[in-house]
Structure formats: C-alpha cells, structure tokens
Design an enzyme around this catalytic site. Structure first.
Site, mmCIF file in Angstrom:
data_model
loop_
_atom_site.group_PDB
_atom_site.id
_atom_site.type_symbol
_atom_site.label_atom_id
_atom_site.label_comp_id
_atom_site.label_asym_id
_atom_site.label_seq_id
_atom_site.Cartn_x
_atom_site.Cartn_y
_atom_site.Cartn_z
ATOM 1 N N TYR A 179 0.844 -1.192 0.000
ATOM 2 C CA TYR A 179 0.000 0.000 0.000
ATOM 3 C C TYR A 179 0.887 1.253 0.000
ATOM 4 C CZ TYR A 179 -3.545 -3.515 0.689
ATOM 5 O OH TYR A 179 -4.341 -4.618 0.514
ATOM 6 N N ARG A 224 3.529 -1.336 11.069
ATOM 7 C CA ARG A 224 3.593 -2.652 10.434
ATOM 8 C C ARG A 224 4.404 -2.565 9.145
ATOM 9 N NH1 ARG A 224 -1.101 -6.992 8.478
ATOM 10 N NH2 ARG A 224 -0.343 -8.685 9.776
#
Length: 356
Positions: A179, A224
């Site tokens: 992403y 993350r």
C-alpha cells in the site's frame, strides 16, 4: 520463562498475554465507510487478545481499495468506531486502529472515478479488485507531486487524532503489503527522483514524516512492515538491507512497537527478516505470518520476538487465547466468507464451553 501468557508492558498498557489479533480486512462497514454494531460485536468477541489491531482503515476520503472497508476521516466514522472501542473495553480488552492509505491499490470505480495515486506510474499487474461492476483490473496510478505529499502526512495525523477521539488505545501505521507507504519504501514501485525517491533515506522519507506526525496525536504508536512480501505486485532489490536500515532508523522515533510480516504471501522472496531487525530495533517486536502455537511459543521463549500476531486463527476462534491456554483444538475458518457481508463467517463462530 517468558511464554505466550507472560504479561507485556506496551507504553502505558499492561497486556495480559502476547497473543495479538492481527489486522484483518473483512469488508463489513456500512454505507459511508462507517463501522457499525456488527463490527463492534466482532471485536468484542475477541477481546481476550493481548492486543487487538483493528483492520486497515482509510485515513482520508477517496482512497477505497476494498469497497466496504471502514474509514476514520468523518464524524460518523468516529462515532461508529466508538461502538467498537467501548465494547472491547467493556469486555476487558485493548484495541488500536491501523491507519492506511491504499495508494495504487485503489480503483476509480470505488472512488468517484478518481485515478489512484502512487510514487510512480506503475500499475499492479496480475490481480484484480472487487468493485460494484465486478472484479476489475487495476489502473495505472498518477504519481504524487512533491507538494501533494504534506497533505498525505496531514491525513494520517488527523486520522490518528480521530482514532483517539473514538476511544482507541493507540494506532498502528500501515507501512506494509504494497500500500502507499510501502510503495514509497520499495525500489520496485518507487522510481521517482527528488526528495522522495532514490536513496533509502529518500524512499523512507514519507513513512518517517507520517510517523512523526502521528506520534503527536496518540499515546501509543506501532508500525507494520513487510519488506519481503510481494503482495500487490511489489518487490525490493534488497529487502533484508531495507529492513535492517529501517529497524535502526526507527529507534529515533517514539515507536512503541514494530509489527513485522516475516514472509512473502506470494512465496517468492525468502530470507530471515527478524534476526537483523531484532539486533537493531530496541522496542517491542511483534511477528506475524504462518505461526502455529508451538512455533509462537518458541519464538517468544527464545527472545526472538516479544509477541506474535495471529490472523486467520482469530477469525474462527474468537476465544483463541483461552483455547491455546487449555490446549483445545482450533476451529478452521471458511475463506468463502472472509469478505462477504453480514454476520455469517464473522460473528457466528462459536466459543468453546470450558469447564472451570
């Protein structure tokens, strides 16, 4: 001996165990990307986790990549998420929200016809996205201009502020799985020049600016990462080098934990990410991807990691920590209902009846 049920201090939180619930996109948001009572019920059922990391949540409007995923940019969304945080806290749990921008994984059919943005004009090949018109191929994204990037950073900052207003205990910044922030990090998708491209320092600039901004709005912050993962058609020429450099650099930030996806979902790239990260990062290290109970216990007992985040096992086992504690068999999840609407395969997995 440290084990899965040894308490863990995380910022101001005292976690009762080291069995975390990984963020799981389940596409159950209501119109307007508002999380409702169904989502609240789902998370409350899983409040026994040491920490719940709630699913990838849009930081700004017009960046949908999953059609029915939640957001945290409107007042209605803040109020909707409050249902979840209050339900989890009533059940004795702790919950943080994962803040996310899909970048080139977004699609015009999900975002009013708007072209997705990315570091470079490189399309996701070999996959499709679910839209109101059925599965569609991804489209070529528009490269962000340098003067647009402060708006991206501000979107993350405001999303963190909204998450705390909604009652979350903190936030996790999503820098993984192909992403937007990951797209800037990796040289396979970031082929730009200037301040946000080229060197590791430049490719990490957006992520670090986001973390600095988010840290001003939350009492607890995680990140993350997935340097090996090829999901969303993304690669880096030196993923271990990227992970090692970044792990050291993150010590300069008020980062409470680092959440690492240790493997490549596509099965292509291999390597040991956790050892160099553990050697360099001084905070709480959480690992994810494919752990069974025995391997998770061994990783924690050896000091390789401080906690393990379980994904799919938490789908079918809302009482996963108690099942692990008692050595009970684990139920298997049904992939056909991972992204379908409604309670089936979401809130209808039963808890075991344990004898005292």
């Amino acid at each position: 001996m440290t084990d899965l049920f040894t308490p863990l201090r995380l910022g101001d939180l005292e976690l009762p165990n080291r069995i975390w619930m990984a963020p799981l996109t389940r596409c159950r948001a209501e119109p307007g990307h508002v999380p409702g009572a169904l989502i609240a019920q789902h998370y409350a059922q899983r409040a026994g986790a040491g920490l719940i990391v709630a699913e990838a949540t849009m930081v700004s409007e017009g960046n949908s990549a999953f059609w029915h995923e939640p957001g945290i940019y409107s007042q209605a969304q803040v109020e909707g998420w409050r249902l979840s945080t209050e339900a989890v806290h009533r059940a004795g749990g702790r919950i943080v929200l994962q803040l996310w921008h899909g970048g080139r994984a977004c699609h015009p059919l999900l975002n009013g016809g708007h072209q997705p943005v990315a570091p470079s004009a490189l399309v996701i090949n070999g996959d499709t996205v679910r839209t109101p018109e059925g599965k569609q191929p991804y489209v070529v994204p528009r490269p962000l201009e340098d003067d647009e990037i402060p708006g991206i950073v501000e979107g993350f900052r405001l999303a963190a502020r909204n998450a705390i207003a909604a009652g979350f205990d903190g936030v996790e910044v999503h820098g993984a799985n192909g992403y937007l922030l990951d797209q800037f990090l990796r040289d396979g998708t970031n082929q730009r020049s200037g301040a946000y491209g080229g060197s590791l320092d430049n490719r990490a600039r957006l992520l670090l600016e986001v973390l600095e901004a988010v840290a001003q709005e939350t009492p607890l912050m995680g990140l993350r990462l997935s340097p090996l993962n090829g999901f969303n058609d993304i690669r880096d020429s030196d993923p271990i080098g990227l992970a090692s450099w970044l792990a050291q650099r993150l010590n300069d930030l008020p980062l409470d934990y680092l959440h690492v996806i240790r493997a490549d979902f596509t099965g292509v790239q291999q390597g040991d990410l956790l050892t160099p990260i553990r050697e360099r990062f001084g905070g709480v290290l959480v690992a994810n991807a494919g752990y069974g109970v025995e391997e998770a216990q061994a990783a924690i007992s050896s000091g390789a990691v401080d906690a393990v985040a379980f994904g799919t096992p938490f789908i079918a086992n809302p009482d996963l920590p108690e099942r692990i504690r008692r050595g009970a068999a684990l139920a298997q999840a049904n992939p056909d209902t991972f992204y379908s609407p409604g309670p089936v395969g979401y809130t209808d997995y039963p808890r075991l009846e344990f004898q005292p």
